[in-house]
Design a protein around this motif. Structure first.
Motif, short mmCIF file in Angstrom:
data_model
loop_
_atom_site.label_atom_id
_atom_site.label_comp_id
_atom_site.label_asym_id
_atom_site.label_seq_id
_atom_site.Cartn_x
_atom_site.Cartn_y
_atom_site.Cartn_z
N VAL A 164 -4.41 4.83 -11.58
CA VAL A 164 -3.20 5.39 -10.99
C VAL A 164 -3.48 6.10 -9.66
CG1 VAL A 164 -3.37 7.49 -12.41
CG2 VAL A 164 -1.16 6.81 -11.45
N LYS A 165 -4.60 6.81 -9.55
CA LYS A 165 -4.86 7.60 -8.35
C LYS A 165 -5.13 6.73 -7.12
CE LYS A 165 -6.57 11.77 -10.62
NZ LYS A 165 -7.73 12.69 -10.81
N THR A 166 -5.60 5.51 -7.34
CA THR A 166 -5.82 4.60 -6.21
C THR A 166 -4.68 3.59 -6.08
OG1 THR A 166 -7.19 3.21 -7.65
CG2 THR A 166 -8.32 4.81 -6.22
N PHE A 167 -4.11 3.18 -7.21
CA PHE A 167 -3.06 2.16 -7.17
C PHE A 167 -1.82 2.63 -6.42
CE2 PHE A 167 0.94 0.72 -9.23
CZ PHE A 167 0.98 -0.55 -8.69
N LEU A 168 -1.35 3.84 -6.73
CA LEU A 168 -0.09 4.29 -6.12
C LEU A 168 -0.19 4.42 -4.59
CD1 LEU A 168 1.27 6.78 -8.78
CD2 LEU A 168 2.19 4.54 -8.17
N PRO A 169 -1.18 5.13 -4.03
CA PRO A 169 -1.24 5.13 -2.57
C PRO A 169 -1.46 3.75 -1.99
CG PRO A 169 -3.20 6.18 -3.53
CD PRO A 169 -2.21 5.99 -4.63
N ALA A 170 -2.17 2.88 -2.73
CA ALA A 170 -2.45 1.54 -2.23
C ALA A 170 -1.19 0.69 -2.16
CB ALA A 170 -3.50 0.87 -3.12
N ILE A 171 -0.37 0.70 -3.20
CA ILE A 171 0.83 -0.14 -3.17
C ILE A 171 1.86 0.43 -2.20
CG2 ILE A 171 2.02 0.98 -5.13
CD1 ILE A 171 3.02 -1.83 -5.92
N PHE A 172 1.94 1.76 -2.10
CA PHE A 172 2.88 2.34 -1.14
C PHE A 172 2.48 1.98 0.29
CE2 PHE A 172 3.90 5.78 -4.44
CZ PHE A 172 5.05 5.12 -4.84
N ASP A 173 1.20 2.03 0.59
CA ASP A 173 0.75 1.65 1.93
C ASP A 173 0.90 0.15 2.17
OD1 ASP A 173 -0.93 2.10 4.50
OD2 ASP A 173 -2.01 0.53 3.43
N ARG A 174 0.41 -0.65 1.24
CA ARG A 174 0.29 -2.11 1.48
C ARG A 174 1.64 -2.81 1.59
NH1 ARG A 174 -1.56 -6.16 3.29
NH2 ARG A 174 -3.33 -7.37 2.57
N LEU A 175 2.65 -2.29 0.89
CA LEU A 175 3.97 -2.92 0.95
C LEU A 175 4.89 -2.25 1.97
CD1 LEU A 175 4.82 -3.81 -2.77
CD2 LEU A 175 3.58 -5.13 -1.05
N SER A 176 4.34 -1.36 2.78
CA SER A 176 5.13 -0.74 3.84
C SER A 176 5.02 -1.57 5.11
CB SER A 176 4.64 0.68 4.11
OG SER A 176 3.42 0.67 4.83
N GLY A 177 5.84 -1.23 6.09
CA GLY A 177 5.77 -1.93 7.36
C GLY A 177 4.74 -1.36 8.30
N SER A 178 4.03 -0.32 7.87
CA SER A 178 3.04 0.34 8.72
C SER A 178 1.66 0.37 8.07
CB SER A 178 3.49 1.77 9.04
OG SER A 178 3.72 2.51 7.84
N SER A 179 1.39 -0.58 7.19
CA SER A 179 0.12 -0.58 6.45
C SER A 179 -1.06 -0.77 7.39
CB SER A 179 0.12 -1.69 5.40
OG SER A 179 -1.15 -1.79 4.79
N GLU A 180 -2.11 -0.02 7.14
CA GLU A 180 -3.33 -0.18 7.92
C GLU A 180 -4.06 -1.47 7.56
OE1 GLU A 180 -6.73 2.36 5.71
OE2 GLU A 180 -5.08 3.58 6.50
N HIS A 181 -3.61 -2.14 6.48
CA HIS A 181 -4.26 -3.37 6.05
C HIS A 181 -3.46 -4.62 6.43
CE1 HIS A 181 -7.25 -1.05 4.00
NE2 HIS A 181 -6.36 -0.46 3.23
N GLY A 182 -2.41 -4.45 7.22
CA GLY A 182 -1.67 -5.61 7.69
C GLY A 182 -0.52 -6.00 6.79
N ALA A 183 -0.13 -7.27 6.88
CA ALA A 183 1.04 -7.78 6.16
C ALA A 183 0.83 -7.70 4.65
CB ALA A 183 1.31 -9.22 6.57
N PRO A 184 1.93 -7.66 3.87
CA PRO A 184 1.81 -7.60 2.41
C PRO A 184 1.03 -8.79 1.86
CG PRO A 184 4.07 -7.16 3.09
CD PRO A 184 3.34 -7.63 4.32
N PRO A 185 0.34 -8.60 0.76
CA PRO A 185 -0.41 -9.69 0.15
C PRO A 185 0.52 -10.65 -0.58
CG PRO A 185 -0.52 -7.79 -1.28
CD PRO A 185 0.24 -7.37 -0.04
N SER A 186 -0.01 -11.80 -0.91
CA SER A 186 0.70 -12.70 -1.83
C SER A 186 0.85 -12.00 -3.17
CB SER A 186 -0.09 -13.99 -2.01
OG SER A 186 0.37 -14.71 -3.14
N LEU A 187 1.92 -12.29 -3.87
CA LEU A 187 2.14 -11.69 -5.19
C LEU A 187 1.55 -12.55 -6.30
CD1 LEU A 187 5.72 -10.24 -4.72
CD2 LEU A 187 3.53 -9.04 -4.63
N MET A 188 0.68 -13.47 -5.93
CA MET A 188 -0.08 -14.25 -6.90
C MET A 188 -1.40 -13.55 -7.16
SD MET A 188 1.96 -16.75 -7.51
CE MET A 188 3.42 -17.43 -6.73
#
Length: 322
Positions: A164-188
């Protein structure tokens, strides 16, 4: 001056529903999705209450301080609708404007279809009104589609809780329009991996979220786990079956819709025409806006734009009703 936010509870539909309330006036109910909480609507609640409305945002069934039955069968769209209708009754209101995001958006559309007499209008973020389709959505999805993995009780639930401590900040960042990791991943989800593995933790908390809000999310899901939240997904096919009597499921109440071009839902529904064809299924779609570069957490990433949509829609309803 804004009125204070209150945390209240209501016994409705066989459960305890915990909700935030702010302001007085005609009722506006906010329904969050996954993995969110009532606090995700903090910007909109202030704007609506300042505009002369009562803003109410529950922790939806399965989330936060609300009841979270273990039985997945208690999370159908009819249970969710019953919770919100019960909340209206508890508040002494015959109808409300409903605002929904993600799975809460699906609940928005469902309630506008099933109980339109209780719905003054709907404002929907991220998830467009979809045609019912010819097959149950999850059963007919690819084998590694994330919603398919959510069907097995205790697998993804436990993994998310452990991380939970890594998942929540990760999904909030990754699915935002300002993610430091770029576009959202595939949901596969790759073979041998979990849903949480799709999201790499960011180096810092997204600015649009804030440290205090993230801490509240983490503390809440550490306490509750994710079973209640994932139980919503375990009813997607059941909801498809039970919606058959309302086919084609057109929504006739006034509606507004907003989505961002960096939202994973944009990728899912733009190319197949679902977004652009909504007017056919929602004849009173009064407003539809697309925000360039905004991601999935639209109410928090672009609060001013969402508030403008919402307040303009409410003004249109008042003008129609006067």
């Amino acid at each position: 001056m804004s009125t204070p936010v209150q945390r209240l509870t209501a016994e409705v539909n066989g459960i305890t529903l915990s909700y935030l309330s702010q302001g007085e006036g005609p009722l506006v109910v906010f329904m969050h999705g996954f993995p969110d909480l009532a606090i995700s609507w903090r910007h909109q609640m202030k704007a609506v209450s300042d505009g002369g409305y009562r803003a109410v945002a529950p922790d939806m069934r399965g989330y936060g301080a609300s009841s979270a039955p273990d039985d997945p069968a208690l999370y159908t769209q009819f249970h969710i609708a019953g919770d919100i209708v019960g909340l209206m009754d508890h508040l002494g209101e015959k109808s409300a404007v409903l605002v929904g995001h993600d799975m809460g958006a699906n609940a928005d559309w469902a309630m506008a279809t099933f109980v339109p007499e209780r719905v003054r209008g709907v404002v929907v973020l991220s998830i467009p009104h979809k045609p019912r389709g010819t097959q149950p959505p999850v059963a007919s999805a690819p084998p590694r589609f994330y919603q398919k993995l959510f069907q097995a009780i205790g697998v993804e639930d436990d993994d998310l809780h452990r991380n939970v401590k890594t998942f929540l900040p990760a999904i909030f960042d990754r699915l935002s329009g300002s993610s430091e990791h770029g576009a959202p991943p595939s949901l596969m989800v790759p073979e041998g991996k979990h849903f949480s593995d799709l999201f790499e933790p960011p180096s810092k908390t997204p600015e649009w979220l804030g440290e205090a809000e993230l801490a509240e999310y983490v503390a809440t899901f550490e306490r509750t786990g994710f079973r209640g939240a994932l139980n919503w997904y375990r009813n997607i096919d059941s909801n498809w079956w039970t919606a058959a009597p309302w086919t084609p499921g057109h929504v006739t109440v006034p509606a507004a819709f907003m989505i961002g071009t960096a939202d994973v839902a944009w990728a899912l529904f733009k190319d197949n025409g679902v977004i652009d064809s909504q007017k056919e299924r929602v004849p009173n779609l009064l407003d539809m806006r697309v925000l360039e570069g905004v991601g999935h957490w639209i109410a928090q990433e672009a609060p001013d734009e969402v508030n403008d949509l919402l307040l303009n829609f409410l003004a249109k309803l008042e003008a129609r009703d006067s």
